[in-house]
Write a protein that holds these residues in place. Structure first.
Motif, PDB file in Angstrom:
ATOM      1  N   GLU A 155       0.529  -1.389   0.021  1.00 29.24           N
ATOM      2  CA  GLU A 155      -0.006   0.048  -0.318  1.00 29.24           C
ATOM      3  C   GLU A 155       0.774   0.605   0.072  1.00 29.24           C
ATOM      4  O   GLU A 155       0.472   2.701  -0.081  1.00 29.24           O
ATOM      5  N   TRP A 156       2.257   0.889   0.911  1.00 33.07           N
ATOM      6  CA  TRP A 156       2.879   1.988   0.617  1.00 33.07           C
ATOM      7  C   TRP A 156       3.225   2.478  -0.902  1.00 33.07           C
ATOM      8  O   TRP A 156       3.210   3.188  -1.245  1.00 33.07           O
ATOM      9  N   ALA A 174       0.552   4.151  -3.135  1.00 32.95           N
ATOM     10  CA  ALA A 174       0.794   6.179  -2.870  1.00 32.95           C
ATOM     11  C   ALA A 174       2.034   6.018  -3.161  1.00 32.95           C
ATOM     12  O   ALA A 174       1.420   6.736  -4.293  1.00 32.95           O
ATOM     13  N   VAL A 190       1.507   7.590  -6.804  1.00 38.46           N
ATOM     14  CA  VAL A 190       0.912   8.944  -7.152  1.00 38.46           C
ATOM     15  C   VAL A 190       1.784   9.872  -6.682  1.00 38.46           C
ATOM     16  O   VAL A 190       2.155  10.852  -7.349  1.00 38.46           O
ATOM     17  N   VAL A 191       2.102   9.417  -5.323  1.00 38.78           N
ATOM     18  CA  VAL A 191       2.320  10.819  -4.417  1.00 38.78           C
ATOM     19  C   VAL A 191       3.861  11.311  -4.232  1.00 38.78           C
ATOM     20  O   VAL A 191       4.235  12.214  -4.897  1.00 38.78           O
ATOM     21  N   LEU A 244       4.087  13.397  -7.942  1.00 36.10           N
ATOM     22  CA  LEU A 244       3.299  14.450  -8.068  1.00 36.10           C
ATOM     23  C   LEU A 244       4.049  15.743  -6.820  1.00 36.10           C
ATOM     24  O   LEU A 244       4.295  17.280  -7.158  1.00 36.10           O
ATOM     25  N   LEU A 245       4.521  15.081  -5.406  1.00 38.84           N
ATOM     26  CA  LEU A 245       5.208  15.747  -4.725  1.00 38.84           C
ATOM     27  C   LEU A 245       6.585  16.302  -5.310  1.00 38.84           C
ATOM     28  O   LEU A 245       6.786  17.721  -4.641  1.00 38.84           O
ATOM     29  N   LEU A 300      -9.667   3.288  -0.525  1.00 37.62           N
ATOM     30  CA  LEU A 300      -9.189   4.669   0.586  1.00 37.62           C
ATOM     31  C   LEU A 300      -9.588   5.331   1.297  1.00 37.62           C
ATOM     32  O   LEU A 300     -10.591   5.597   1.939  1.00 37.62           O
ATOM     33  N   GLY A 301      -8.483   5.855   2.626  1.00 36.86           N
ATOM     34  CA  GLY A 301      -8.773   6.439   4.190  1.00 36.86           C
ATOM     35  C   GLY A 301      -9.350   5.280   4.510  1.00 36.86           C
ATOM     36  O   GLY A 301     -10.317   5.630   5.589  1.00 36.86           O
ATOM     37  N   GLY A 302      -9.801   3.819   4.251  1.00 35.29           N
ATOM     38  CA  GLY A 302     -10.140   2.599   5.138  1.00 35.29           C
ATOM     39  C   GLY A 302     -11.406   3.116   4.692  1.00 35.29           C
ATOM     40  O   GLY A 302     -12.872   2.280   4.873  1.00 35.29           O
ATOM     41  N   LEU A 332     -13.290   6.178  -2.750  1.00 38.43           N
ATOM     42  CA  LEU A 332     -12.884   5.773  -3.565  1.00 38.43           C
ATOM     43  C   LEU A 332     -11.958   4.427  -3.657  1.00 38.43           C
ATOM     44  O   LEU A 332     -10.921   5.016  -2.310  1.00 38.43           O
ATOM     45  N   TRP A 388      -8.527   1.990  -5.176  1.00 42.45           N
ATOM     46  CA  TRP A 388      -7.891   2.053  -6.117  1.00 42.45           C
ATOM     47  C   TRP A 388      -7.302  -0.048  -6.605  1.00 42.45           C
ATOM     48  O   TRP A 388      -7.733  -0.638  -5.505  1.00 42.45           O
ATOM     49  N   TRP A 404      -0.682  22.796 -11.304  1.00 43.29           N
ATOM     50  CA  TRP A 404      -0.551  22.174 -12.702  1.00 43.29           C
ATOM     51  C   TRP A 404      -0.870  23.099 -13.347  1.00 43.29           C
ATOM     52  O   TRP A 404      -0.151  23.224 -13.972  1.00 43.29           O
ATOM     53  N   LEU A 433      -1.229   6.551   6.761  1.00 47.15           N
ATOM     54  CA  LEU A 433      -0.541   5.296   6.083  1.00 47.15           C
ATOM     55  C   LEU A 433       0.143   4.906   7.153  1.00 47.15           C
ATOM     56  O   LEU A 433      -0.208   3.259   7.600  1.00 47.15           O
ATOM     57  N   ILE A 486      -4.109   3.067   8.947  1.00 49.84           N
ATOM     58  CA  ILE A 486      -5.869   3.678   8.570  1.00 49.84           C
ATOM     59  C   ILE A 486      -5.884   3.449   6.814  1.00 49.84           C
ATOM     60  O   ILE A 486      -7.255   3.242   6.510  1.00 49.84           O
ATOM     61  N   GLY A 487      -5.028   3.417   6.422  1.00 48.31           N
ATOM     62  CA  GLY A 487      -4.891   3.740   4.958  1.00 48.31           C
ATOM     63  C   GLY A 487      -4.749   4.813   4.320  1.00 48.31           C
ATOM     64  O   GLY A 487      -4.445   6.089   5.031  1.00 48.31           O
ATOM     65  N   PHE A 488      -4.822   4.979   3.503  1.00 43.91           N
ATOM     66  CA  PHE A 488      -3.493   5.628   2.437  1.00 43.91           C
ATOM     67  C   PHE A 488      -5.017   7.268   2.462  1.00 43.91           C
ATOM     68  O   PHE A 488      -5.853   6.816   1.866  1.00 43.91           O
ATOM     69  N   MET A 489      -4.500   8.189   2.569  1.00 45.00           N
ATOM     70  CA  MET A 489      -5.755   9.244   2.349  1.00 45.00           C
ATOM     71  C   MET A 489      -6.503   9.010   3.854  1.00 45.00           C
ATOM     72  O   MET A 489      -8.188   9.759   4.061  1.00 45.00           O
ATOM     73  N   GLY A 490      -6.088   8.304   5.194  1.00 50.50           N
ATOM     74  CA  GLY A 490      -7.308   8.413   5.848  1.00 50.50           C
ATOM     75  C   GLY A 490      -6.639   9.115   7.509  1.00 50.50           C
ATOM     76  O   GLY A 490      -6.179   9.217   7.703  1.00 50.50           O
TER      77      GLY A 490
END
Lengths: 479, 97, 301
Positions: free
Chosen positions: A3-4, A7, A10-11, A14-15, A53-55, A62, A64, C151, C252, C256-260
């Protein structure tokens, strides 16, 4: 752990892309690109999986979804993107704004390939379009700006049409997750309308005939490396979307035995093959030739999609392993070959300071690596035996054979012939010793362009041929 | 009593709207831009003031009425400021060519 | 009320028509701004006050400012719209009718995700459903939308500098004094709109629009404000995206998970993200307008 990794896909780009605004650009670009290649390769070792995402599980949140298609496509983006970045690193004429925009394209592609949510798909399309249009506009001068503006208008219209389809689907089914939507899907008018507008939107983005008008200008006028990544990768975002729509999301609709909708796609693909090939054959300049070739090759990929849709109507297995593996292979062969061809073409044009084929003779002959790169790219695009493209074409032909679709079989063979014809226009110039008895003399002194740029182009083209060696591992070991 | 206040409020709003109509007609019909500005600010200040007063009379709570008055005073400041800037720009244009 | 709504729809369609068919670009821009205000009203009538606020502030206000600023750089010209072929009219008409039919049949069977949102609202850390969806349930959508804005600004920067044409300098101290007096109030409104977002319509985009307006007014009044060469401003551009994704990674770390978010920390983290996002949005929007205004460099140098 994966999961890392997901993430990071994308991250990470982007960063680092955002950081190009505050850091010395190349210092931010280097880790961004290296990390992108690393994570994009690592992805091949992960098991297919879904991540909420976010649990928050769908339909609320949403998610993945990493499956075979997205895995290989992400790796493709990483490799073609990584090698193109190497070219960009050595290309001194490239404005530094390229790096931030390109890392944005990369992150958007990865997010688009991962998402399992139709609205999020739209958001990633939006980020992709903004960054891609700006990349075209990097070339100074009114011609490139006009091409970029046209690309912007078409791309935005495409996004809006896609969004309209998403709104219709949400209004009809009340969910946005692709799997839930597919399970709920009914064969009613609204759903068909949603499929139509979303297909239209993605076709505009993928430059599928008759919505290809923006592509030759945008791809020909862009900076060399930009042409390569746009033609090899960004176009594929729209095609990947079409695959998801026709063979996954709307499968209950498109795979009905009496569904004839696939043939519309096949027809458009056929016209694209001939029209793009014909234009490539008669255009006077080198990069437009390569760009028109993209129009034709998009036709091949759409034709393949149509045949796959037809295959799912005949048996109820849906999107089988053989089907998607073949298509992704075809996409990969095209991406590698087209990136190699564009990079080689751009290098030669830079050396000559000239775009018209007629004035490129000397520069071509002084760029043996680039000519070799173009030759290999043509070999793979035409699908000559022993190349990566050959395995893709073979899969396509045997699919047509199984379906007894003789017409489309003939079309894809003729498409290969056309590819050889317009490819030969370039190679002929590079291989002949002169017009008649007269030796070629340069009209203008050649610019000094480092040979390593030709070498990068050659690596990509060589991969598009030698990739065939990976065929066993890809087709047999994976199955 | 409440009915009276409601009617009074409605009357004030109607009056305010009439100023808006007059101001809009002025904006469309007057010829030099300075005159148009004059008509416009009448609608903005007086018209909006009357509408706000009418609404404040019908407001359910004092806090709401005070917020309406705050909106009006902000509109006053911005109208004065914008008219001042447009006027300056008009003067500058007259001098320029 | 139905008559008012029909009038609104008629006005919107009429203005859209006028906007497309205006001979002069200036007229088209003015009509576009008016159209934005009416669309904001339509959103309000649809009981979507969040969208109404955003449409009024960004769709009409800042987009209008951007268009006006761009207009100043164009050579004066009138565009004669090309008459549309009847075939296109037919196609678009058919498309419109089909859409109307589709919307009509959707309306008869309303479905939505609202029940799910309401069920999980207590765990979201905010009590306003729109904010809960944007910042918690579908946080990645919003994070990538912020990236789109960043962007877009990167794209604008890459396109190069605006040509340097002169401005009429403002005489007197009226503007500067008024702006100085209004500035604290605008800051207050921005903070209020942001804070309110957790329980009622409002949030980062609306608050950012107010901040952008404040910065633009500072610039108009020739007061020291936004200088893109300053580090704080450059960091501010990406602050929103950075903070959003770093908090996403924190989820993460916490498992909780990414974006949680951990439910007990959600409120604070959402407020942190929204504050950074509002600052970024304000800076980005203001920078976009300022970069399109001619003469920015001459005045700050």
């Amino acid at each position: 752990m994966t999961e890392w990794g997901l993430a990071a896909l994308v991250v990470w780009p982007l960063l680092w892309g955002a950081l190009t605004l505050v850091m010395p650009v190349r210092w931010a670009a280097l880790p961004g690109v290296l990390g992108g290649v690393f994570f994009g390769t690592w992805v091949l070792t992960w098991a297919p999986q879904s991540v909420a995402l976010g649990g928050w599980l769908p339909p609320l949140g949403l998610s993945w979804r990493l499956d075979g298609v997205s895995q290989f496509m992400i790796a493709l983006v990483a490799w073609v993107g990584g090698l193109s970045s190497l070219y960009a690193w050595w290309d001194r004429s490239l404005p530094s704004a390229f790096w931030g925009l390109w890392l944005g394209v990369w992150a958007a592609m990865n997010a688009l390939l991962l998402t399992a949510d139709v609205f999020h798909f739209y958001v990633t399309l939006e980020l992709l379009s903004v960054a891609a249009v700006a990349l075209v506009a990097l070339t100074p001068g009114p011609a490139a700006t006009r091409a970029a503006f046209r690309y912007l208008l078409v791309s935005l219209t495409g996004s809006m049409l896609f969004l309209l389809g998403v709104a219709l689907l949400y209004g009809r089914y009340g969910v946005l997750d692709m799997l839930l939507l597919r399970d709920a899907m009914q064969g009613d008018g609204i759903t068909a309308l949603a499929l139509a507008v979303m297909t239209l939107g993605l076709m505009a983005k993928a430059a599928v005939f008759p919505l290809h008008g923006w592509l030759p200008q945008a791809h020909a006028k862009a900076q060399t490396v930009v042409s390569a990544v746009l033609s090899a990768l960004v176009i594929k975002a729209g095609l990947y979307g079409l695959l998801r729509l026709w063979l996954d999301l709307f499968a209950p609709l498109t795979s009905q035995p009496d569904s004839q909708a696939g043939w519309v796609l096949a027809l458009l693909g056929t016209v694209a093959i001939f029209w793009g090939g014909y234009q490539a054959f008669r255009t006077p300049a080198l990069k437009p030739l390569v760009a028109w070739s993209t129009v034709a090759q998009v036709g091949v990929l759409v034709l393949a999609l149509a045949l796959m849709v037809e295959a799912t109507t005949r048996d109820s297995d849906g999107l089988t392993e053989t089907l998607w593996r073949g298509w992704v292979w075809l996409v990969a062969a095209h991406a590698l070959a087209k990136a190699g061809w564009f990079l080689a073409a751009g290098t030669v044009q830079k050396r000559a300071g000239e775009t018209r084929l007629a004035g490129l003779g000397v520069a071509l002959q002084r760029s043996p690596l680039s000519v070799f790169a173009m030759a290999l790219a043509v070999v793979s695009l035409a699908g000559l035996p022993l190349s990566m493209g050959f395995l893709g074409k073979w899969w396509l032909l045997s699919l047509a054979w199984e379906l007894q679709a003789w017409l489309w079989l003939a079309v894809s063979l003729l498409g290969s012939l056309l590819t050889l014809a317009y490819g030969w226009r370039v190679l002929n110039l590079g291989l002949s010793t002169g017009h008649g008895a007269e030796p070629l003399t340069p009209q203008a002194p050649l610019q000094t362009v480092p040979t390593r740029l030709d070498a990068v182009a050659l690596i990509l083209s060589a991969l598009s041929v030698l990739g065939a060696l990976g065929g066993y591992w890809y087709w047999e070991a994976g199955a | 009593m409440t009915a009276l206040i409601a009617w009074l409020g409605a009357g004030l709003i109607t009056l305010g709207l009439m100023f808006f109509v007059a101001g809009t007609v002025g904006l469309l019909r007057f010829s030099p831009s300075i005159n148009r500005l004059h008509a416009l600010t009448k609608a903005d200040t007086l018209g909006l003031g009357l509408v706000v007063m009418g609404l404040a009379l019908q407001a359910p709570a004092v806090a709401v009425a005070l917020k309406l008055v705050l909106i009006w005073s902000l509109a006053l400041v911005s109208a004065a400021l914008v008219s001042h800037l447009i006027g300056q720009s008009l003067c500058a244009q007259r001098r320029d060519p | 009320m139905i008559w008012l709504d029909l009038m609104l729809v008629g006005l919107i369609l009429g203005l859209a028509w006028r906007c497309v068919h205006a001979i002069e670009l200036m007229e088209a821009v003015v009509v576009f701004v008016a159209l934005g205000m009416l669309v904001a009203l339509a959103w309000a009538r649809l009981q979507a006050p969040d969208a109404a606020l955003a449409e009024a502030a960004i769709g009409a206000g800042l987009a209008g400012a951007l268009l006006l600023a761009t207009l100043r750089q164009l050579p004066a010209q009138a565009v004669r719209p090309q008459p549309l072929h009847w075939l296109w009219w037919g196609l678009w008409g058919l498309f419109g009718v089909t859409l109307l039919w589709a919307i009509g049949s959707i309306l008869s069977t309303p479905v939505s995700l609202m029940p799910w949102v309401n069920t999980h609202l207590p765990e979201a850390g905010v009590s306003h459903p729109v904010t809960a969806v944007l910042l918690n349930f579908r946080a990645l959508d919003t994070a990538l939308e912020l990236a789109v804005l960043l962007w877009a600004w990167m794209a604008q920067r890459a396109l190069g500098e605006s040509p340097d044409t002169s401005f009429h300098p403002v005489q007197g101290r009226v503007l500067a004094t008024a702006v100085k007096a209004l500035l604290p109030l605008m800051g207050l409104v921005a903070v209020y709109v942001l804070w309110r977002g957790s329980s009622a319509p409002g949030g980062a985009f609306q608050s950012g629009a107010v901040l952008a307006a404040a910065w633009l007014m500072l610039w108009l009044a020739d007061l020291p404000g936004l200088d893109p060469r300053r580090w704080s401003v450059r960091l501010g551009w990406l602050g929103g995206v950075m903070v959003f994704f770093l908090v996403g990674l924190l989820g993460l770390v916490q498992g909780i998970g990414f974006m949680g978010y951990r439910p007990d920390q959600a409120t604070g983290l959402i407020l942190l993200i929204e504050s950074a996002a509002a600052l970024s949005i304000g800076l980005l929007l203001a920078s976009m307008v300022l970069a399109s205004l001619p003469g920015i460099k001459g005045r700050r140098a």
